[in-house]
Design an enzyme around this catalytic site. Structure first.
Site, PDB file in Angstrom:
ATOM      1  N   TYR A   1       1.917 -12.417  -2.352  1.00  0.00           N
ATOM      2  CA  TYR A   1       2.042 -13.877  -2.517  1.00  0.00           C
ATOM      3  C   TYR A   1       3.498 -14.293  -2.777  1.00  0.00           C
ATOM      4  O   TYR A   1       3.790 -15.483  -2.875  1.00  0.00           O
ATOM      5  CB  TYR A   1       1.147 -14.375  -3.667  1.00  0.00           C
ATOM      6  CG  TYR A   1       1.351 -13.618  -4.947  1.00  0.00           C
ATOM      7  CD1 TYR A   1       2.400 -13.925  -5.792  1.00  0.00           C
ATOM      8  CD2 TYR A   1       0.523 -12.551  -5.279  1.00  0.00           C
ATOM      9  CE1 TYR A   1       2.629 -13.195  -6.946  1.00  0.00           C
ATOM     10  CE2 TYR A   1       0.739 -11.815  -6.426  1.00  0.00           C
ATOM     11  CZ  TYR A   1       1.779 -12.153  -7.253  1.00  0.00           C
ATOM     12  OH  TYR A   1       2.006 -11.422  -8.395  1.00  0.00           O
TER      13      TYR A   1
ATOM     14  N   ASP B   1     -10.389  -9.133  -9.461  1.00  0.00           N
ATOM     15  CA  ASP B   1      -9.786  -9.188  -8.123  1.00  0.00           C
ATOM     16  C   ASP B   1     -10.862  -9.352  -7.039  1.00  0.00           C
ATOM     17  O   ASP B   1     -10.627 -10.021  -6.028  1.00  0.00           O
ATOM     18  CB  ASP B   1      -8.998  -7.897  -7.818  1.00  0.00           C
ATOM     19  CG  ASP B   1      -7.622  -7.874  -8.487  1.00  0.00           C
ATOM     20  OD1 ASP B   1      -7.096  -8.951  -8.811  1.00  0.00           O
ATOM     21  OD2 ASP B   1      -7.087  -6.768  -8.687  1.00  0.00           O
TER      22      ASP B   1
ATOM     23  N   GLY C   1      -1.540 -14.330  -0.509  1.00  0.00           N
ATOM     24  CA  GLY C   1      -2.467 -14.063  -1.605  1.00  0.00           C
ATOM     25  C   GLY C   1      -2.408 -15.013  -2.796  1.00  0.00           C
ATOM     26  O   GLY C   1      -2.982 -14.702  -3.848  1.00  0.00           O
TER      27      GLY C   1
ATOM     28  N   SER D   1       7.137 -11.555 -12.446  1.00  0.00           N
ATOM     29  CA  SER D   1       5.719 -11.882 -12.339  1.00  0.00           C
ATOM     30  C   SER D   1       5.498 -13.389 -12.467  1.00  0.00           C
ATOM     31  O   SER D   1       6.198 -14.086 -13.195  1.00  0.00           O
ATOM     32  CB  SER D   1       4.939 -11.162 -13.432  1.00  0.00           C
ATOM     33  OG  SER D   1       3.603 -11.586 -13.376  1.00  0.00           O
TER      34      SER D   1
ATOM     35  N   ALA E   1      -4.907   1.955  -0.089  1.00  0.00           N
ATOM     36  CA  ALA E   1      -6.126   2.478  -0.720  1.00  0.00           C
ATOM     37  C   ALA E   1      -5.964   2.518  -2.240  1.00  0.00           C
ATOM     38  O   ALA E   1      -6.603   3.312  -2.917  1.00  0.00           O
ATOM     39  CB  ALA E   1      -6.441   3.864  -0.171  1.00  0.00           C
ATOM     40  N   GLY E   2      -5.081   1.664  -2.777  1.00  0.00           N
ATOM     41  CA  GLY E   2      -4.852   1.623  -4.226  1.00  0.00           C
ATOM     42  C   GLY E   2      -5.840   0.688  -4.914  1.00  0.00           C
ATOM     43  O   GLY E   2      -6.923   0.398  -4.385  1.00  0.00           O
ATOM     44  N   GLY E   3      -5.451   0.201  -6.098  1.00  0.00           N
ATOM     45  CA  GLY E   3      -6.361  -0.609  -6.916  1.00  0.00           C
ATOM     46  C   GLY E   3      -6.831  -1.874  -6.208  1.00  0.00           C
ATOM     47  O   GLY E   3      -8.031  -2.174  -6.188  1.00  0.00           O
TER      48      GLY E   3
ATOM     49  N   LYS F   1      -3.980   0.342 -12.913  1.00  0.00           N
ATOM     50  CA  LYS F   1      -5.341  -0.197 -12.771  1.00  0.00           C
ATOM     51  C   LYS F   1      -6.437   0.867 -12.808  1.00  0.00           C
ATOM     52  O   LYS F   1      -7.542   0.599 -13.273  1.00  0.00           O
ATOM     53  CB  LYS F   1      -5.462  -1.000 -11.475  1.00  0.00           C
ATOM     54  CG  LYS F   1      -4.827  -2.375 -11.561  1.00  0.00           C
ATOM     55  CD  LYS F   1      -5.036  -3.163 -10.278  1.00  0.00           C
ATOM     56  CE  LYS F   1      -4.416  -4.543 -10.417  1.00  0.00           C
ATOM     57  NZ  LYS F   1      -4.529  -5.344  -9.200  1.00  0.00           N
TER      58      LYS F   1
ATOM     59  N   SER G   1       2.383 -14.498 -13.281  1.00  0.00           N
ATOM     60  CA  SER G   1       1.251 -14.675 -14.201  1.00  0.00           C
ATOM     61  C   SER G   1       1.627 -15.325 -15.537  1.00  0.00           C
ATOM     62  O   SER G   1       0.865 -16.176 -16.029  1.00  0.00           O
ATOM     63  CB  SER G   1       0.547 -13.336 -14.445  1.00  0.00           C
ATOM     64  OG  SER G   1      -0.053 -12.912 -13.256  1.00  0.00           O
TER      65      SER G   1
ATOM     66  N   ASN H   1      -8.416  -4.821 -13.739  1.00  0.00           N
ATOM     67  CA  ASN H   1      -7.241  -5.714 -13.761  1.00  0.00           C
ATOM     68  C   ASN H   1      -7.265  -6.636 -14.974  1.00  0.00           C
ATOM     69  O   ASN H   1      -6.293  -7.361 -15.208  1.00  0.00           O
ATOM     70  CB  ASN H   1      -7.128  -6.537 -12.468  1.00  0.00           C
ATOM     71  CG  ASN H   1      -8.085  -7.711 -12.448  1.00  0.00           C
ATOM     72  OD1 ASN H   1      -9.172  -7.640 -13.016  1.00  0.00           O
ATOM     73  ND2 ASN H   1      -7.695  -8.789 -11.800  1.00  0.00           N
TER      74      ASN H   1
HETATM   75  P1  NAP Z   1      -1.328   0.194  -5.992  1.00  0.00           P
HETATM   76  O1  NAP Z   1      -2.544   0.544  -6.777  1.00  0.00           O
HETATM   77  O2  NAP Z   1      -0.031   0.814  -6.341  1.00  0.00           O
HETATM   78  O3  NAP Z   1      -1.675   0.508  -4.442  1.00  0.00           O
HETATM   79  C1  NAP Z   1      -0.755   0.241  -3.408  1.00  0.00           C
HETATM   80  C2  NAP Z   1      -1.242   0.905  -2.110  1.00  0.00           C
HETATM   81  O4  NAP Z   1      -0.238   0.681  -1.113  1.00  0.00           O
HETATM   82  C3  NAP Z   1      -1.402   2.421  -2.241  1.00  0.00           C
HETATM   83  O5  NAP Z   1      -2.384   2.881  -1.345  1.00  0.00           O
HETATM   84  C4  NAP Z   1      -0.003   2.894  -1.807  1.00  0.00           C
HETATM   85  O6  NAP Z   1       0.026   4.227  -1.375  1.00  0.00           O
HETATM   86  C5  NAP Z   1       0.245   1.947  -0.652  1.00  0.00           C
HETATM   87  N1  NAP Z   1       1.664   1.884  -0.334  1.00  0.00           N
HETATM   88  C6  NAP Z   1       2.689   1.544  -1.160  1.00  0.00           C
HETATM   89  N2  NAP Z   1       3.868   1.632  -0.520  1.00  0.00           N
HETATM   90  C7  NAP Z   1       3.568   2.052   0.747  1.00  0.00           C
HETATM   91  C8  NAP Z   1       4.373   2.347   1.891  1.00  0.00           C
HETATM   92  N3  NAP Z   1       5.704   2.229   1.880  1.00  0.00           N
HETATM   93  N4  NAP Z   1       3.739   2.759   3.020  1.00  0.00           N
HETATM   94  C9  NAP Z   1       2.393   2.883   3.061  1.00  0.00           C
HETATM   95  N5  NAP Z   1       1.583   2.628   1.991  1.00  0.00           N
HETATM   96  C10 NAP Z   1       2.173   2.214   0.857  1.00  0.00           C
HETATM   97  O7  NAP Z   1      -1.070  -1.386  -6.012  1.00  0.00           O
HETATM   98  P2  NAP Z   1      -2.184  -2.542  -6.047  1.00  0.00           P
HETATM   99  O8  NAP Z   1      -2.446  -2.936  -7.448  1.00  0.00           O
HETATM  100  O9  NAP Z   1      -3.315  -2.113  -5.194  1.00  0.00           O
HETATM  101  O10 NAP Z   1      -1.372  -3.766  -5.371  1.00  0.00           O
HETATM  102  C11 NAP Z   1      -1.054  -3.757  -3.998  1.00  0.00           C
HETATM  103  C12 NAP Z   1      -0.443  -5.118  -3.622  1.00  0.00           C
HETATM  104  O11 NAP Z   1      -1.413  -6.149  -3.757  1.00  0.00           O
HETATM  105  C13 NAP Z   1       0.753  -5.536  -4.512  1.00  0.00           C
HETATM  106  O12 NAP Z   1       1.705  -6.194  -3.697  1.00  0.00           O
HETATM  107  C14 NAP Z   1       0.146  -6.536  -5.471  1.00  0.00           C
HETATM  108  O13 NAP Z   1       1.080  -7.500  -5.940  1.00  0.00           O
HETATM  109  C15 NAP Z   1      -0.876  -7.198  -4.549  1.00  0.00           C
HETATM  110  N6  NAP Z   1      -1.978  -7.818  -5.304  1.00  0.00           N
HETATM  111  C16 NAP Z   1      -2.159  -9.144  -5.159  1.00  0.00           C
HETATM  112  C17 NAP Z   1      -3.201  -9.750  -5.807  1.00  0.00           C
HETATM  113  C18 NAP Z   1      -3.401 -11.222  -5.654  1.00  0.00           C
HETATM  114  O14 NAP Z   1      -4.084 -11.805  -6.498  1.00  0.00           O
HETATM  115  N7  NAP Z   1      -2.890 -11.824  -4.611  1.00  0.00           N
HETATM  116  C19 NAP Z   1      -4.065  -9.018  -6.641  1.00  0.00           C
HETATM  117  C20 NAP Z   1      -3.850  -7.633  -6.755  1.00  0.00           C
HETATM  118  C21 NAP Z   1      -2.791  -7.039  -6.074  1.00  0.00           C
HETATM  119  P3  NAP Z   1       0.600   5.349  -2.418  1.00  0.00           P
HETATM  120  O15 NAP Z   1      -0.394   5.415  -3.527  1.00  0.00           O
HETATM  121  O16 NAP Z   1       0.711   6.567  -1.579  1.00  0.00           O
HETATM  122  O17 NAP Z   1       1.937   4.817  -2.901  1.00  0.00           O
END
Ligand code: NAP
Length: 286
Positions: free
Chosen positions: A221, A101, A242, A14, A126-128, A65, A16, A86
């Site tokens: 990122y 976020d 990001g 990480s 469609a996650g967090g 989250k 952070s 978050n």
């Molecule tokens: P999360 O809650 O686990 O959600 C991830 C999403 O991606 C879910 O819908 C998941 O589906 C889907 N997914 C994962 N693997 C997949 C695959 N192989 N094929 C298709 N869909 C897939 O995670 P999150 O917290 O939303 O984070 C998502 C990304 O955003 C991470 O890389 C995180 O580091 C990044 N992020 C960046 C920032 C920033 O400040 N730049 C902030 C927040 C998050 P399933 O639930 O079916 O696995």
């Protein structure tokens, strides 16, 4: 010593801690930002630990989250409308969940010169994080095409935002990507696909053209230029990773914990230095 936690699983490399510890030092605070690798079954005891006086708050990341909400004493309006937390801060000893976020994403999009209007965006995942992105864009009246692999997760997201803007859910197939791209001026990747060490992976199918003329924003990122961003730029589209969102969501979280104005330039420099160090450590990352 006061402490702030990053709660997630797995945490990997990480950025952070480097970013937040640099900010605490710049503010003259003898505080520590620590990672707590917490598997799902250990989330309740981790929250109990956070109630001890030495902890000021926490960041929450994959996969907690949404699940953390039921363990908190209260939520800000933003966290309630997103349905994901978050950032946790304390008010009179109570644990309050927030979501930085949303504002972090919008601030960086605007910094890139993108002014979301009453158009349509395609959002992958469609996650967090996708929830935060969808709430941010829908609150500006932008229609949403959500492409995700679990329909139930997509429908739950749609339920959270469809009073603000029209939402369509598409399954995770090449044909759906083609349909979802139609008429979209913004593409946002909110899945972890493309994140190091699997940095050659792209969430967008090779055989499907990217949405014509769209701005491409990848929440990933690490690496700083993901495979999706590189493809978009190669095809003449404007695109961003990001990092700017990471810094802004972290800055807003730090402001909740400390009440001070976050030293954003210091945080960005520390994040970039950490990413560069990780790149050197794993040479085939790009
Ligand atoms: P999360 O809650 O686990 O959600 C991830 C999403 O991606 C879910 O819908 C998941 O589906 C889907 N997914 C994962 N693997 C997949 C695959 N192989 N094929 C298709 N869909 C897939 O995670 P999150 O917290 O939303 O984070 C998502 C990304 O955003 C991470 O890389 C995180 O580091 C990044 N992020 C960046 C920032 C920033 O400040 N730049 C902030 C927040 C998050 P399933 O639930 O079916 O696995």
């Amino acid at each position: 010593m006061k402490r702030v936690a990053l709660i997630g699983h797995p945490l990997g490399h990480s950025v952070s801690p480097a970013m937040q510890n640099a900010a605490f030092a710049a503010l003259g605070l003898a505080w520590q930002y620590l990672t707590l690798n917490v598997p799902p079954e250990s989330l309740p005891p981790a929250l109990d630990e956070l109630r001890r006086e030495s902890w000021v708050g926490a960041n929450v990341t994959i996969p907690h989250k949404e699940r953390v909400i039921r363990l908190l004493d209260g939520l800000t309006g933003q966290a309630r409308s997103v349905g994901a937390v978050n950032t946790i801060f304390k008010r009179e000893g109570r644990l309050v969940g927030d979501n930085t976020d949303v504002a972090g994403f919008l601030a960086d999009l605007r910094a890139q010169g993108v002014e979301p209007e009453a158009e349509t965006a395609v959002v992958l995942g469609a996650g967090g994080a996708a929830r935060a992105v969808a709430c941010a864009l829908a609150s500006l009246g932008m229609g949403l095409h959500i492409v995700c692999r679990r329909e139930a997760q997509g429908l739950a997201l749609a339920q959270a935002v469809d009073r603000l803007a029209p939402v369509k859910i598409f399954p995770w197939t090449a044909e759906s990507f083609r349909q979802a791209a139609g008429g979209c001026s913004l593409l946002v990747n909110a899945t972890p696909l493309g994140m190091a060490p699997a940095s050659r992976v792209s969430p967008w199918p090779r055989e499907v053209p990217l949405p014509e003329g769209a701005f491409v924003y990848d929440l990933v990122y690490n690496p700083r230029r993901s495979s999706l961003v590189r493809r978009a730029q190669h095809e003449g589209l404007r695109a961003s990773g990001g990092l700017g969102m990471l810094v802004e969501q972290g800055a807003l979280a730090l402001e909740r914990w400390t009440g001070a104005t976050a030293p954003r330039a210091v945080m960005r420099r520390a994040a970039v230095a950490r990413l560069e160090a990780l790149d050197v450590a794993v040479p085939d990352r790009r």
